[in-house]
Design a protein around this motif. Structure first.
Motif, PDB file in Angstrom:
ATOM      1  N   TRP A 284      -4.868 -18.427  97.082  1.00 58.40           N
ATOM      2  CA  TRP A 284      -5.707 -19.741  96.929  1.00 58.40           C
ATOM      3  C   TRP A 284      -7.037 -19.263  97.714  1.00 58.40           C
ATOM      4  CZ3 TRP A 284      -7.765 -22.976  93.923  1.00 58.40           C
ATOM      5  CH2 TRP A 284      -8.449 -24.002  94.438  1.00 58.40           C
ATOM      6  N   VAL A 285      -6.486 -18.893  99.319  1.00 57.42           N
ATOM      7  CA  VAL A 285      -7.668 -18.481 100.333  1.00 57.42           C
ATOM      8  C   VAL A 285      -8.703 -17.542  99.582  1.00 57.42           C
ATOM      9  CG1 VAL A 285      -8.187 -17.531 102.469  1.00 57.42           C
ATOM     10  CG2 VAL A 285      -6.041 -19.095 102.262  1.00 57.42           C
ATOM     11  N   VAL A 286      -8.265 -16.769  98.841  1.00 59.07           N
ATOM     12  CA  VAL A 286      -9.280 -15.746  98.204  1.00 59.07           C
ATOM     13  C   VAL A 286     -10.379 -16.660  97.268  1.00 59.07           C
ATOM     14  CG1 VAL A 286      -9.743 -13.920  96.621  1.00 59.07           C
ATOM     15  CG2 VAL A 286      -7.882 -13.964  98.133  1.00 59.07           C
ATOM     16  N   VAL A 287      -9.756 -17.690  96.737  1.00 60.22           N
ATOM     17  CA  VAL A 287     -10.736 -18.587  96.000  1.00 60.22           C
ATOM     18  C   VAL A 287     -11.593 -19.518  97.000  1.00 60.22           C
ATOM     19  CG1 VAL A 287     -10.695 -20.634  94.575  1.00 60.22           C
ATOM     20  CG2 VAL A 287      -8.851 -18.803  94.022  1.00 60.22           C
ATOM     21  N   GLU A 288     -11.105 -19.689  98.179  1.00 60.58           N
ATOM     22  CA  GLU A 288     -11.802 -20.354  98.913  1.00 60.58           C
ATOM     23  C   GLU A 288     -12.929 -19.549  99.658  1.00 60.58           C
ATOM     24  OE1 GLU A 288     -11.400 -23.338 101.213  1.00 60.58           O
ATOM     25  OE2 GLU A 288      -9.799 -24.379 100.311  1.00 60.58           O
ATOM     26  N   GLN A 289     -12.599 -18.362  99.817  1.00 57.04           N
ATOM     27  CA  GLN A 289     -13.695 -17.396 100.574  1.00 57.04           C
ATOM     28  C   GLN A 289     -14.778 -17.018  99.464  1.00 57.04           C
ATOM     29  OE1 GLN A 289     -12.672 -17.925 103.462  1.00 57.04           O
ATOM     30  NE2 GLN A 289     -12.167 -15.851 104.311  1.00 57.04           N
ATOM     31  N   ILE A 290     -14.523 -16.963  98.245  1.00 63.02           N
ATOM     32  CA  ILE A 290     -15.495 -16.590  97.298  1.00 63.02           C
ATOM     33  C   ILE A 290     -16.526 -17.821  96.889  1.00 63.02           C
ATOM     34  CG2 ILE A 290     -15.800 -16.137  94.751  1.00 63.02           C
ATOM     35  CD1 ILE A 290     -14.902 -13.614  96.258  1.00 63.02           C
ATOM     36  N   ALA A 291     -15.761 -19.112  96.981  1.00 65.88           N
ATOM     37  CA  ALA A 291     -16.503 -20.232  96.818  1.00 65.88           C
ATOM     38  C   ALA A 291     -17.374 -20.446  98.080  1.00 65.88           C
ATOM     39  CB  ALA A 291     -15.544 -21.570  96.727  1.00 65.88           C
ATOM     40  N   ASN A 292     -17.288 -19.830  99.081  1.00 64.36           N
ATOM     41  CA  ASN A 292     -18.009 -20.287 100.154  1.00 64.36           C
ATOM     42  C   ASN A 292     -19.008 -18.793 100.692  1.00 64.36           C
ATOM     43  OD1 ASN A 292     -17.624 -23.039 100.965  1.00 64.36           O
ATOM     44  ND2 ASN A 292     -15.590 -22.159 100.830  1.00 64.36           N
ATOM     45  N   ASN A 293     -19.235 -17.945  99.757  1.00 61.60           N
ATOM     46  CA  ASN A 293     -19.870 -16.891  99.808  1.00 61.60           C
ATOM     47  C   ASN A 293     -20.756 -16.636  98.770  1.00 61.60           C
ATOM     48  OD1 ASN A 293     -21.017 -14.108  99.934  1.00 61.60           O
ATOM     49  ND2 ASN A 293     -19.408 -13.496 101.333  1.00 61.60           N
ATOM     50  N   ALA A 294     -22.080 -17.304  98.909  1.00 62.27           N
ATOM     51  CA  ALA A 294     -22.926 -17.594  97.879  1.00 62.27           C
ATOM     52  C   ALA A 294     -23.442 -16.174  97.209  1.00 62.27           C
ATOM     53  CB  ALA A 294     -24.257 -18.078  98.583  1.00 62.27           C
ATOM     54  N   ASP A 295     -23.325 -15.138  98.029  1.00 65.68           N
ATOM     55  CA  ASP A 295     -23.970 -13.657  97.249  1.00 65.68           C
ATOM     56  C   ASP A 295     -22.819 -13.208  96.513  1.00 65.68           C
ATOM     57  OD1 ASP A 295     -26.358 -13.919  98.394  1.00 65.68           O
ATOM     58  OD2 ASP A 295     -26.014 -12.704 100.221  1.00 65.68           O
ATOM     59  N   ASP A 296     -21.468 -13.119  97.055  1.00 71.50           N
ATOM     60  CA  ASP A 296     -20.418 -12.467  96.328  1.00 71.50           C
ATOM     61  C   ASP A 296     -19.966 -13.612  95.092  1.00 71.50           C
ATOM     62  OD1 ASP A 296     -20.233 -10.657  98.202  1.00 71.50           O
ATOM     63  OD2 ASP A 296     -18.295 -11.226  99.272  1.00 71.50           O
ATOM     64  N   LEU A 297     -20.116 -14.778  95.000  1.00 72.07           N
ATOM     65  CA  LEU A 297     -19.979 -15.656  93.894  1.00 72.07           C
ATOM     66  C   LEU A 297     -20.853 -15.511  92.814  1.00 72.07           C
ATOM     67  CD1 LEU A 297     -18.412 -17.936  92.607  1.00 72.07           C
ATOM     68  CD2 LEU A 297     -19.796 -19.470  93.924  1.00 72.07           C
ATOM     69  N   ALA A 298     -22.114 -15.055  93.480  1.00 72.71           N
ATOM     70  CA  ALA A 298     -23.326 -14.729  92.320  1.00 72.71           C
ATOM     71  C   ALA A 298     -22.855 -13.238  91.690  1.00 72.71           C
ATOM     72  CB  ALA A 298     -24.535 -14.939  92.919  1.00 72.71           C
ATOM     73  N   GLU A 299     -22.692 -12.631  92.391  1.00 77.45           N
ATOM     74  CA  GLU A 299     -22.083 -11.181  91.823  1.00 77.45           C
ATOM     75  C   GLU A 299     -21.053 -11.275  90.839  1.00 77.45           C
ATOM     76  OE1 GLU A 299     -20.822  -6.831  93.449  1.00 77.45           O
ATOM     77  OE2 GLU A 299     -22.006  -8.067  94.903  1.00 77.45           O
ATOM     78  N   LEU A 300     -20.003 -12.088  91.441  1.00 79.49           N
ATOM     79  CA  LEU A 300     -18.935 -12.107  90.423  1.00 79.49           C
ATOM     80  C   LEU A 300     -19.116 -12.558  89.255  1.00 79.49           C
ATOM     81  CD1 LEU A 300     -15.991 -10.929  90.583  1.00 79.49           C
ATOM     82  CD2 LEU A 300     -15.248 -12.980  91.806  1.00 79.49           C
ATOM     83  N   ARG A 301     -19.907 -13.919  89.454  1.00 79.27           N
ATOM     84  CA  ARG A 301     -20.175 -14.529  88.073  1.00 79.27           C
ATOM     85  C   ARG A 301     -21.086 -13.782  87.101  1.00 79.27           C
ATOM     86  NH1 ARG A 301     -22.960 -18.509  91.225  1.00 79.27           N
ATOM     87  NH2 ARG A 301     -24.633 -18.144  89.704  1.00 79.27           N
ATOM     88  N   ALA A 302     -21.955 -12.821  87.668  1.00 80.77           N
ATOM     89  CA  ALA A 302     -22.658 -12.082  86.828  1.00 80.77           C
ATOM     90  C   ALA A 302     -21.900 -11.122  86.189  1.00 80.77           C
ATOM     91  CB  ALA A 302     -23.675 -11.390  87.770  1.00 80.77           C
ATOM     92  N   LEU A 303     -20.901 -10.368  86.892  1.00 80.08           N
ATOM     93  CA  LEU A 303     -19.852  -9.332  86.336  1.00 80.08           C
ATOM     94  C   LEU A 303     -19.194 -10.289  85.390  1.00 80.08           C
ATOM     95  CD1 LEU A 303     -18.709  -7.603  89.500  1.00 80.08           C
ATOM     96  CD2 LEU A 303     -20.284  -6.733  87.414  1.00 80.08           C
ATOM     97  N   PHE A 304     -18.672 -11.371  85.555  1.00 78.67           N
ATOM     98  CA  PHE A 304     -17.973 -12.016  84.530  1.00 78.67           C
ATOM     99  C   PHE A 304     -18.592 -12.358  83.271  1.00 78.67           C
ATOM    100  CE2 PHE A 304     -16.503 -16.003  82.674  1.00 78.67           C
ATOM    101  CZ  PHE A 304     -15.128 -15.998  82.350  1.00 78.67           C
ATOM    102  N   ARG A 305     -19.896 -12.728  83.532  1.00 72.88           N
ATOM    103  CA  ARG A 305     -20.692 -13.163  82.184  1.00 72.88           C
ATOM    104  C   ARG A 305     -20.934 -11.866  81.380  1.00 72.88           C
ATOM    105  NH1 ARG A 305     -23.920 -16.053  85.791  1.00 72.88           N
ATOM    106  NH2 ARG A 305     -25.487 -14.219  86.101  1.00 72.88           N
ATOM    107  N   GLU A 306     -21.164 -10.463  82.093  1.00 78.13           N
ATOM    108  CA  GLU A 306     -21.367  -9.339  81.361  1.00 78.13           C
ATOM    109  C   GLU A 306     -19.850  -8.885  80.633  1.00 78.13           C
ATOM    110  OE1 GLU A 306     -23.414  -6.214  80.314  1.00 78.13           O
ATOM    111  OE2 GLU A 306     -24.131  -7.830  81.442  1.00 78.13           O
ATOM    112  N   SER A 307     -18.745  -9.370  81.286  1.00 74.62           N
ATOM    113  CA  SER A 307     -17.474  -8.964  80.434  1.00 74.62           C
ATOM    114  C   SER A 307     -17.340  -9.805  79.286  1.00 74.62           C
ATOM    115  CB  SER A 307     -16.138  -9.444  81.428  1.00 74.62           C
ATOM    116  OG  SER A 307     -16.214 -10.761  81.563  1.00 74.62           O
ATOM    117  N   ARG A 308     -17.915 -10.568  79.138  1.00 76.76           N
ATOM    118  CA  ARG A 308     -18.074 -11.588  77.879  1.00 76.76           C
ATOM    119  C   ARG A 308     -18.751 -11.081  76.644  1.00 76.76           C
ATOM    120  NH1 ARG A 308     -14.093 -15.270  79.109  1.00 76.76           N
ATOM    121  NH2 ARG A 308     -15.122 -17.517  78.410  1.00 76.76           N
TER     122      ARG A 308
END
Length: 333
Positions: A284-308
């Protein structure tokens, strides 16, 4: 699961008003009698138990009041004097109750519900789980009809839509990784309690620039997920934010208003020596860390969109695999 025994801390430990963040924990288990469980937990936490009602005890401790109960309203409220009870059971009286109780304690989970605990005290739950394992507590793998869970109710830094959306997005893109990492027992995999959010909602949530106000945030979620049966259940939070709006979509007396998330995905594999509460918490702490790191969250969201999208790579690589490698490359795991 790894063998971690230390509960990590997220970067954000306080709310915006300067108070230490807290988390409630719910643990379902079997293998111990009800009175035995109350006695063991009271000794471990140096608490004073009080029987509140049938199969419900309050345990007063220095950390607050814990509740220990049998997780079945029907059994807790069973009354032999009720005219609806078959006459043969009423005639047996106490003997019938003993049989019913013995059966219930073998099939229905016992549940320990903590008070809201400061993040700095969460290690006490790791200690409690290990001691209960030594005492003979059983978890999901013991029987096919066991679907025991370990639930977290983390308080957030604040309840503004912008903060909530970041946490929602982090969870949505990490759901596959979390589910694989928790190694859910088969009994939990076939229950409806841990379903992901609808694909329609998830696609909307990760859209670039998604920034609804509170009303629209709730409507977007509730139109696609009008149920408690989600791995991250937002209904208690929404009941706290705007109960009249929630009631337009879901009316369920089991929804308890609280200003927290309700994370229901992990199973409770308490009798497995390779399983630890800290492993669940640290995921769960990993979720916390991603949620509070704007750059990493944006990068992961972009990768997720690409995966769809339909592509050769996406046909041969799962999102769970991709997200796991990304987390490793970034040092989150």
């Amino acid at each position: 699961m790894n063998n971690a025994t230390s509960c990590k801390m997220p970067d954000i430990l306080k709310t915006t008003d300067g108070k230490e963040r807290r988390v409630g924990v719910e643990i379902e288990l079997s293998g111990l009698g009800y009175e035995q469980l109350v006695s063991i937990v009271a000794e471990l936490l140096d608490g004073t138990p009080t029987l509140e009602s049938r199969y419900v005890s309050k345990l007063q401790t220095s950390m607050g009041d814990f509740i220990i109960e049998l997780d079945s309203e029907q059994v807790k409220e069973f009354d032999l004097t009720d005219d609806r009870v078959p006459e043969v059971l009423r005639e047996l009286g106490g003997q019938a109750m003993e049989v019913i109780d013995a059966a219930a304690e073998r099939i229905v989970p016992l549940e320990i519900v903590s008070p809201p605990l400061p993040f700095s005290e969460i290690q006490q739950i790791e200690y409690l789980v290990k001691e209960l394992r030594e005492a003979g507590a059983l978890g999901s793998r013991e029987a096919i009809y066991f679907a025991f869970g370990l639930q977290l109710n983390p308080e957030l830094p604040d309840l503004t839509p912008a903060t909530l959306i970041r946490y929602f997005q982090a969870f949505a893109v990490l759901y596959d990784w979390l589910k694989a990492h928790h190694q859910l027992d088969i009994s939990r995999k076939f229950t409806p309690y841990i379903e992901p959010w609808s694909s329609r909602y998830t696609d909307l949530l990760v859209t670039e620039g998604y920034s609804p106000d509170q009303h629209q945030m709730m409507v977007d979620y509730l139109e696609s997920n009008p149920t408690r049966n989600r791995a991250l259940d937002l209904l208690p939070l929404f009941a706290h934010l705007d109960k009249p709006l929630l009631d337009q979509y879901v009316k369920d007396p089991r929804i308890k208003s609280r200003p927290t998330l309700h994370y229901r995905l992990p199973d409770c594999d308490i009798d497995n020596p390779e399983w630890n509460f800290s492993s669940v918490w640290n995921d769960w702490v990993v979720v916390e860390q991603i949620a509070n790191n704007a750059d990493d969250l944006a990068e992961l969201r972009a990768l997720f969109r690409e995966s769809r999208k339909i592509s050769l790579r996406n046909l041969t690589h799962s999102w769970q695999e991709t997200s796991a490698k990304w987390l490793q490359s970034k040092g989150y795991v």
